[in-house]
Design an enzyme around this catalytic site. Structure first.
Site, PDB file in Angstrom:
ATOM      1  N   ASP A 176       0.853  -1.184   0.000  1.00  0.00           N
ATOM      2  CA  ASP A 176       0.000   0.000   0.000  1.00  0.00           C
ATOM      3  C   ASP A 176       0.894   1.240   0.000  1.00  0.00           C
ATOM      4  OD1 ASP A 176      -2.905   1.106   0.412  1.00  0.00           O
ATOM      5  OD2 ASP A 176      -1.762   2.036   2.033  1.00  0.00           O
ATOM      6  N   HIS A 179      -7.086  -6.249  -1.081  1.00  0.00           N
ATOM      7  CA  HIS A 179      -6.049  -5.229  -0.898  1.00  0.00           C
ATOM      8  C   HIS A 179      -4.947  -5.636   0.068  1.00  0.00           C
ATOM      9  CE1 HIS A 179      -4.202  -1.329  -0.754  1.00  0.00           C
ATOM     10  NE2 HIS A 179      -4.392  -1.237   0.542  1.00  0.00           N
TER      11      HIS A 179
END
Length: 319
Positions: free
Chosen positions: A94, A291
């Site tokens: 991320d 994610h």
């Protein structure tokens, strides 16, 4: 605690051998890498995962400008040196991925290899990103919502545990795939359309949520300040426009992750083998993964990282 770049960072550390620095994303902490420590240590590496600036027990500077990409890369460079090393492998997920990619871009002399999870390398676009998303989505893209001083800070801190539970479930591979961009109605907030699950996914336990909630006891402002520097980062990195990441590289992402579907990202991922001269394999797409790449699919991520970190003579420099 380690002093680096004028601040103090809290780190988790284990093992001996070549240094691997693991950089978490938003809204996370060093704990996001707890599945990686054992396998990487067993493979012969010294593993260090910091709470990055603005997170957990690390320092939270008050100045928004103290969270630029140059500060974040400076933290990593200083951390490597504070740990007694001249070089390291740098791995990020991320927001940690752009920090890793930019560390490799700005200081290739210190990076033995770089791996990014979820977020592809930040090849600099033609427009400042906040301005571009403001124009494209009428100010409703979540970056622009986060850019409003104090707004997302208050929303996320109102009930930290519930906010984190909703975020982690709603953009995981376990949630229904809407195929939509992460847009926010400012009057409703970022969490309004997210699901609060009755049962957590198997890969994200109540103990994980406890650790994560504790790490945000100081609030979310430091973490959100990273987003508030997106346009400033674009300005600061102008000298590296069209530059390429030269150290050996690896990119891993989930096919249910919304980030690789952001505008322009699919085209960028398709071009990575041409844009990164030392990409060691084609981008690794994990089917059904959302994610939270290294938490949702630890076995596959660990195997790919260990293969990358140990492959070839470049991975084990003399001395």
């Amino acid at each position: 605690m380690v002093d680096t770049n004028g601040i103090r960072l809290h780190i988790a550390e284990e093992g001996e051998g070549p240094l691997v620095v693991l950089l978490h994303g938003f809204p996370e902490s060093w704990h996001s890498w707890h599945h990686q420590f054992g396998p990487l240590v067993e493979a012969g590496f010294r593993v260090v995962a910091p709470d990055q600036r603005g997170y957990g027990r690390s320092d939270h500077p008050d100045d928004v400008d103290a969270y630029s990409i140059l500060h974040l890369v400076g933290d990593v460079v200083g951390l490597i040196r504070a740990l007694g090393e001249d070089k390291a492998y740098v791995v990020g997920h991320d927001w940690g991925a752009p920090v890793a990619w930019n560390t490799a871009l700005l200081r290739p002399d210190m990076v033995l290899g770089v791996a990014g999870l979820s977020v592809p390398p930040p090849f600099r676009g033609a427009q400042p990103p906040l301005a571009a998303m403001e124009k494209r989505f009428g100010g409703r893209f979540y970056w622009n919502y986060f850019n409003r001083p104090g707004v997302a800070d208050a929303e996320l801190a109102r009930d930290t545990r519930t906010a984190l539970r909703k975020i982690f479930y709603s953009i995981s591979g376990d949630a229904p795939d809407t195929g939509e961009q992460p847009l926010v109605a400012p009057e409703q907030g970022w969490l309004a359309t997210m699901t609060d699950p009755d049962v957590l996914p198997e890969w994200f336990t109540e103990e994980d949520l406890d650790a994560l909630t504790e790490s945000f006891s100081k609030g979310f402002t430091g973490a959100l300040n990273w987003y508030r520097n997106l346009d400033r980062n674009w300005e600061l990195t102008a000298p590296w426009h069209d530059a390429v990441v030269t150290p050996p590289a690896l990119y891993i992402y989930g096919d249910r992750d919304p980030v690789p579907a952001f505008p322009g990202a699919p085209e960028l991922i398709a071009r990575l083998p041409d844009l990164m001269p030392n990409l060691r394999r084609a981008p690794l797409e994990l089917a059904g993964c959302g994610h939270w790449t290294q938490q949702e699919r630890p076995a596959e991520v660990n195997a790919a990282l260990i293969e990358f970190l140990t492959a070839g003579s470049w991975a084990r420099p003399a001395g």
